[in-house]
Design a protein around this motif. Structure first.
Motif, PDB file in Angstrom:
ATOM      1  N   SER A 180      -9.979  -5.943   0.791  1.00 46.91           N
ATOM      2  CA  SER A 180      -8.917  -5.037   0.365  1.00 46.91           C
ATOM      3  C   SER A 180      -7.895  -5.751  -0.515  1.00 46.91           C
ATOM      4  N   SER A 183      -9.395  -6.614  -4.068  1.00 53.36           N
ATOM      5  CA  SER A 183      -9.805  -5.462  -4.870  1.00 53.36           C
ATOM      6  C   SER A 183      -8.668  -4.489  -5.130  1.00 53.36           C
ATOM      7  N   LEU A 185      -7.693  -2.222  -3.041  1.00 50.53           N
ATOM      8  CA  LEU A 185      -7.996  -0.944  -2.384  1.00 50.53           C
ATOM      9  C   LEU A 185      -7.299  -0.870  -1.032  1.00 50.53           C
ATOM     10  N   LEU A 190     -10.869   1.500   3.172  1.00 50.97           N
ATOM     11  CA  LEU A 190     -12.011   0.597   3.029  1.00 50.97           C
ATOM     12  C   LEU A 190     -12.686   0.385   4.379  1.00 50.97           C
ATOM     13  N   SER A 465     -13.247  -8.140  -6.186  1.00 49.72           N
ATOM     14  CA  SER A 465     -12.600  -7.608  -7.378  1.00 49.72           C
ATOM     15  C   SER A 465     -13.630  -7.157  -8.413  1.00 49.72           C
ATOM     16  N   GLN A 468     -15.179  -3.816  -7.495  1.00 53.45           N
ATOM     17  CA  GLN A 468     -14.265  -2.708  -7.777  1.00 53.45           C
ATOM     18  C   GLN A 468     -14.231  -2.364  -9.254  1.00 53.45           C
ATOM     19  N   ARG A 472     -15.876   1.174 -11.186  1.00 54.91           N
ATOM     20  CA  ARG A 472     -15.089   2.074 -12.037  1.00 54.91           C
ATOM     21  C   ARG A 472     -15.742   2.203 -13.420  1.00 54.91           C
ATOM     22  N   PRO A 478     -15.360   3.064  -6.204  1.00 56.81           N
ATOM     23  CA  PRO A 478     -15.183   1.618  -5.972  1.00 56.81           C
ATOM     24  C   PRO A 478     -15.130   1.256  -4.491  1.00 56.81           C
ATOM     25  N   TYR A 479     -14.636   2.169  -3.648  1.00 56.65           N
ATOM     26  CA  TYR A 479     -14.623   1.890  -2.211  1.00 56.65           C
ATOM     27  C   TYR A 479     -16.046   1.674  -1.697  1.00 56.65           C
ATOM     28  N   VAL A 482     -17.332  -1.947  -2.912  1.00 59.23           N
ATOM     29  CA  VAL A 482     -16.618  -3.044  -2.237  1.00 59.23           C
ATOM     30  C   VAL A 482     -17.040  -3.100  -0.765  1.00 59.23           C
TER      31      VAL A 482
END
Length: 547
Positions: A180, A183, A185, A190, A465, A468, A472, A478-479, A482
């Motif tokens: 988390s 990234s 997020l 997550l 990172s 993520q 995108r 992205p969740y 990751v």
């Protein structure tokens, strides 16, 4: 900053990635084909990484050597510190005679090897992973299974297979928390995504583990226990990941699983007891008539261990101990001397190299204190076990682990060299070129990161990172990717040379790393493919599974 990383030295990312794979290919070849000892395979892999880093990626020799030394220091502490103290605690229970009582108590509960593996490798191992992580569960549970009569390869291999289900939420959720952070997020969301992947996979781990031991038909004889372990663990892991966050899914899942199995065995027993075909007749059953007090005393070291590693994992306890002593050392000549660049970061940024010396809050220190507190308890067994014998046992354990220490240091040196040279990022960038197929390859990136570093936390820090940003770019949630990095990483744990070294050290089979690697390799690949398919389906077909 004195040197800027490059990620595509051949101006062809596929070719660059192939060369970046050279150290890993050497490791695979030496362990799986040549059946080399772990420290020899690690040394050759490190030599290959040094040649590639300096000769192809253009890393200055001084920085390459320094990055290797930095990694070796990380291998020595905290990883080796955990392995050393964990094996020492087990060795003390053997020398004091308490482990014979533990064997007898388990024989009274169940003498069936399949059920013993579910209790110790799966459930108790998950508790240790959830509280301490970083090698503790395999070090403890593999030693316990071998002491019960499992062959060394099966003791280590079964524990490596079992230690997949809890890894992403290990050490009170540190891997997810780090993912988390790197990234950007939300950690709660997550955690929910990981909770929609890992529990699905964990459902099959108890069955997979028993099939590895005895085949499908004999596994069906203990199907009630397999179902209870699967449902209790996966259901609890899902609920806590969904409703609470990343810190408690493993701890609570392990506790509920142990209770569920204990309740089951009060009302059900398998029709026949299963042992390995080549197993020597055991006298454990003869020791099954110890008093309740003797059994509680014998288990006390592991009960004390569970309490210590639980409290050591709490943020408040860690913070308090770190206030007493914590050294965050900027590694001389390496910290800030290398710059990351695009596409790993938006603009050139210095690569930090800080060595954290948290002697008091380290997991190994919790195990050390548990061992010291256990000595007076073991002294009541009438064997005369005292601190003098415990200290002697500690030095004998150090000698026993001399080659695993070397192996783990070399492996961590290789991992950090690949990180600081940019070779690891080259491999990650290659995966980002898969376009719409990226969800399938996202778990493989996590698998590769854990194979390299031996740590799901480190893998998430390395690739979180990138997962993520790539998601995108290709239009994927992205969740999802990751989370897939963390979930895919759990299957890389069982073949990480670091984990293999821990397993051989705790089962007294140093030098047989190749045999254990071959034992686990096929299962690791198959499990990874299962997760790849699941993540791909979640991306394009069964999106309703996601939060």
């Amino acid at each position: 900053m004195s040197w800027v990383q490059q990620y595509d030295p051949f101006s062809n990312i596929a070719a660059s990635a192939c060369v970046a794979m050279l150290p890993l290919a050497i490791l695979f070849y030496m362990l799986a084909v040549r059946r080399a000892k772990g420290h020899m395979a690690a040394a050759l892999g490190l030599a290959g990484a040094l040649c590639a880093a300096v000769g192809v990626w253009g890393m200055p020799v001084g920085l390459a050597v320094n990055a290797t030394l930095y990694g070796m220091a990380m291998g020595l502490f905290p990883i080796i510190w955990i392995v050393l103290t964990a094996v020492w605690l087990y060795n003390m229970t053997v020398e004091s005679g308490e482990f014979e009582i533990i064997k007898g108590s388990l024989a009274r509960l169940t003498d069936d090897r399949r059920l013993q593996a579910l209790f110790i490798a799966f459930a108790f191992g998950a508790f240790l992973e959830g509280t301490a992580g970083f090698g503790t569960p395999v070090a403890i549970t593999a030693a316990m299974l071998m002491g019960l009569g499992f062959s060394p390869v099966y003791a280590g291999g079964i524990c490596l297979v079992a230690n997949t289900a809890p890894v992403a939420f290990g050490a009170l959720g540190i891997p997810v928390i780090v993912a988390s952070q790197v990234s950007g997020l939300d950690v709660t969301t997550l955690s929910q995504y990981v909770g929609r992947q890992l529990p699905v996979f964990a459902l099959v781990v108890p069955l997979w583990m028993t099939v590895v031991m005895c085949g499908f038909r004999r596994s069906m004889e203990v199907l009630p226990a397999i179902v209870v372990a699967s449902v209790c663990f996966s259901g609890t892991q899902f609920l806590f990941a969904e409703l609470h966050g990343p810190t408690l899914p493993d701890v609570m899942a392990a506790i509920v699983t142990i209770i569920g199995l204990l309740v089951l065995l009060r009302f059900w027993k398998p029709a026949s007891t299963w042992h390995f075909a080549d197993e020597q007749p055991e006298s454990a059953a003869a020791g099954a008539h110890h008093s309740t007090g003797e059994i509680l005393r014998a288990w006390a070291p592991y009960a004390i261990l569970a309490v210590f590693v639980f409290f050591w994992g709490l943020d408040g306890v860690k913070a308090g101990l770190n206030k007493v002593y914590l050294q965050a050392i900027e590694w001389p000549g390496l910290h800030g001397a290398i710059a990351k660049t695009a596409p790993i970061v938006a603009k050139d940024a210095p690569y930090a190299a800080k060595y954290t010396l948290n002697l008091l809050s380290a997991g190994g220190t919790a195990i050390l204190l548990a061992g010291l507190l256990s000595v007076p308890v073991m002294s009541r067994s009438g064997t005369g076990y005292d601190f003098k014998r415990a200290i002697g046992c500690f030095w004998r354990t150090c000698h026993q682990l001399r080659f695993p220490v070397l192996t783990i240091m070399l492996i961590l040196g290789l991992a950090q060299l690949m990180n600081y040279s940019g070779m690891s990022s080259t491999l990650g960038i290659a995966f980002t070129h898969t376009g719409a197929l990226f969800p399938f390859f996202a778990p493989i990136m996590g698998w590769l990161g854990v194979f390299l570093t031996g740590s799901n936390t480190s893998s998430n820090a390395l690739f979180g990172s990138m997962q993520q940003a790539t998601a995108r770019a290709v239009g994927v949630d992205p969740y999802l990717t990751v989370a897939a990095n963390a979930t895919g990483g759990v299957t890389g744990k069982m073949i990480s040379p670091q984990s293999i070294s821990v397993a051989t050290a705790s089962t007294h089979t140093v030098g047989q790393e190749g045999a254990l690697f071959r034992f686990a390799l096929g299962h690791s690949i198959a499990m990874t493919l299962v997760i790849c398919v699941l993540v791909t389906l979640q991306a394009y077909v069964i999106g309703w599974m996601l939060p």
